[in-house]
Design an enzyme around this catalytic site. Structure first.
Site, PDB file in Angstrom:
ATOM      1  CE  LYS A  64      -7.116   6.699   7.900  1.00 23.61           C
ATOM      2  NZ  LYS A  64      -6.827   5.816   6.750  1.00 23.61           N
TER       3      LYS A  64
ATOM      4  CB  SER B 270     -10.270   4.171   5.546  1.00 24.20           C
ATOM      5  OG  SER B 270      -8.852   4.215   5.530  1.00 24.20           O
TER       6      SER B 270
ATOM      7  CB  SER C  47      -7.322   4.038   2.785  1.00 23.87           C
ATOM      8  OG  SER C  47      -8.285   3.041   2.967  1.00 23.87           O
TER       9      SER C  47
END
Lengths: 95, 483
Positions: B75, B150, B174
């Site tokens: 990420k 997210s 997320s």
């Protein structure tokens, strides 16, 4: 609870956050909507409740006062927008 | 090769069925072939091939770890030395991190191969991956749908098999929500279990990194590398890390599962309720006992979260000031202009909304009414979980109210978007571990089952998830065109 465009401008100034004049209205509307959601909290009496800042409720851990960081000045300078002689440059603050 | 489990990949590498370079090339090709999903912000091809070569040498010398030579996608919230670390924001579009996050260091030491950096909601603020400066990510099950957020890029990279596994971070859901919407396994560990050093902060008392994988078995292997005490993170917890793979096969006889009646009220989508009760029936067959529990303050989790998270965000994001790194506006006339315009230009709309909300909640005259009140409610919610977890071993429930929604559907109304986080955010307020596993489909879109445990019971959660994955095959389904 509803916020005016004037309120939004004041908060934006506190946060040093530039927002487009044409967006102020929509921020006022969005934030008012969010604040309406927040008012649900007042339905509950919490007078006797201790606030919880952190999931572990722990005290901050301390460490020995030793130098552990290596000098990374050049590396940090290399990613800065504007530098001179190993210093970060900003617009003139004092005349 | 891209369909193999982490264990199979590791065995294949060690038995020289294929090399890490070959394996890495397979994933790099898939990433390029499926660029329209927009899962990646940066592809680090050169670094990947170099690390793969090094991994092959390590394998030849028999100095392997369980992840040596296996391709991972990170990420873009984790700082990567000399590699762009954007956090999904224009503010950091020009930012090459000057050091590695501890999580990245741990993967490097294990010999994992980094394929690239994954798309995400800007500064991890969003539930649909639509707030990214780099554009929306598409759900491989239906490219008109959001992947969740997210960690949307992470979930898509795993679901579309663009990486063997991925990392995510979870502040209010997320990891779990995109895992559910993309049909993969996602674990948010206990707060403090995984180091936050070098993980760009959104809400520091809630943020936690974790694995996003095809199965609980894979998640156990990845968490083994990610977890552990880090002296560089002052909230990291100094507890031994158990062997997460060792207990995967323990029987579930006598397991006590709690179902919060607040999760299964009439508000829950009927199809979702049917699918979840089928999943819970599987647990009954595995020997678990089911019990109703109650968490009366759960409904206040959303307002409490959307005070606390923005308050912490407004403080954390004050470091982006256009002075030391990140975006700086052109020709600032004075210091205030420098701050105001750099931040105004660098941040997108949702980030601005949360900074404004947080600044307001922390400002004189409103601090007690909003921030302190929210912290008190946080305590009550945490106590609800503590009480329930004295009666049962784990709590189960939905991850999301519905399967993935359409791209664009909820962008105009932030409150509606926030409400979709109802089942996940309370867990972050309490700091508990929780995971999402695939539990079926509604209208051909995957849904997740959430399993919430007591502090530091990740091994048990993985065991419970793994046992379900031994008797079901939801986690082995692949979206059309990605097999």
């Amino acid at each position: 609870m509803s916020l005016t465009t004037n309120d939004v401008n004041k908060i934006a100034h506190l946060a040093r956050l530039g927002i487009d004049a044409q967006d102020t209205e929509s921020y006022a509307k969005d934030l008012s909507g969010i604040l309406d959601l927040m008012t649900q909290m007042s339905e509950l009496n919490t007078d006797a409740v201790e606030p919880m800042a952190h999931p572990m409720d722990q005290a901050q851990r301390l460490r020995a006062d030793n130098i552990t960081e290596i000098n990374n000045r050049d590396k940090f300078m290399s990613i800065a927008p504007q530098t001179e002689d190993g210093l970060f440059l900003v617009p003139k603050v004092i005349e | 090769m891209h369909n193999k489990s982490l264990k199979e990949l590791s065995i294949g590498l060690q038995n020289k069925e294929f090399s890490s370079v070959e394996l890495t090339q397979v994933f790099l090709n898939r990433i390029k072939q499926h660029q329209d999903l927009n899962a990646f912000i940066t592809i680090t091809e050169e670094i990947a091939l170099q690390s793969a070569k090094e991994a092959d040498i390590r394998i030849a010398n028999k100095k392997t770890d369980s992840l040596t030579g296996i391709p991972v996608a990170q990420k873009d919230i984790f700082c990567t030395l000399d590699v762009k670390t954007s956090c999904g924001s224009m503010m950091l579009d020009n930012f090459n991190a000057p050091y590695n996050a501890t999580v990245i260091e741990k993967f490097n030491q294990a010999g994992a191969v980094m394929l690239g950096k994954l798309n995400m909601d800007e500064f991890a603020m969003g539930s649909s991956n639509e707030t990214s400066y780099y554009g929306a990510v598409k759900n491989p099950w239906n490219t008109h749908k959001v992947p969740g957020g997210s960690s949307g890029g992470s979930a898509v990279a795993v679901a579309a098999k663009l990486a063997a596994f991925a990392t995510g971070t979870d502040t209010g859901g997320s990891i779990r929500q995109p895992a559910a919407l993309c049909g993969i396994t996602g674990l948010k560990p206990t707060y403090g279990r995984v180091s936050r050093f070098g993980m760009i902060a959104y809400a520091s008392s809630l943020d936690q990194g974790g694995p996003m994988t095809h199965s609980a078995e894979d998640a156990a292997i990845v968490l083994q590398t990610m977890a552990g005490f880090d002296p560089k993170d002052s909230t990291s917890v100094d507890l031994p890390v158990p062997d997460y793979s060792a207990t995967l096969n323990q029987p579930l006889t006598g397991l006590k599962i709690g179902l919060p009646k607040e999760f299964f009220s009439d508000d829950l989508n009927a199809e979702m309720a049917t699918k979840l009760s089928a999943a819970i029936d599987e647990y009954r067959k595995l020997g678990a006992e089911i019990k109703e529990v109650s968490m009366p303050n759960l409904k206040l989790a959303i307002p409490a979260y959307y005070v606390i998270a923005p308050a912490e965000c407004s403080a954390n994001l004050s470091r982006f000031d256009g002075v030391r790194f990140g975006h700086r506006c052109e020709n600032p006339v004075d210091l205030t202009d420098l701050y105001t315009r750099s931040r105004g230009e660098g941040f997108g709309k949702e980030v601005k909304r949360r900074i404004l909300m947080g600044t307001y909640a922390l400002s004189t005259g409103y601090y007690d009414a909003y921030y302190v009140k929210a912290q008190k409610i946080r305590r009550l919610i945490s106590d609800d979980f503590k009480n329930a977890l004295t009666e049962v071993d784990v709590i189960m429930g939905p991850v999301t109210p519905t399967p993935a929604f359409d791209i664009g559907e909820k962008m105009s109304d932030p409150v509606e978007m926030y409400l979709s986080d109802i089942y996940t955010i309370a867990i972050n307020l309490a700091g508990l571990p929780a995971l999402s596993i695939p539990a079926g489909f509604i209208n051909e879109m995957p849904i997740g089952l959430q399993i919430i445990g007591n502090y530091f019971t990740e091994a048990h959660l993985l065991n419970i998830a793994h046992q379900y994955q031994q008797v079901t095959n939801w986690h082995q389904q692949t979206p059309k065109g990605f097999a």
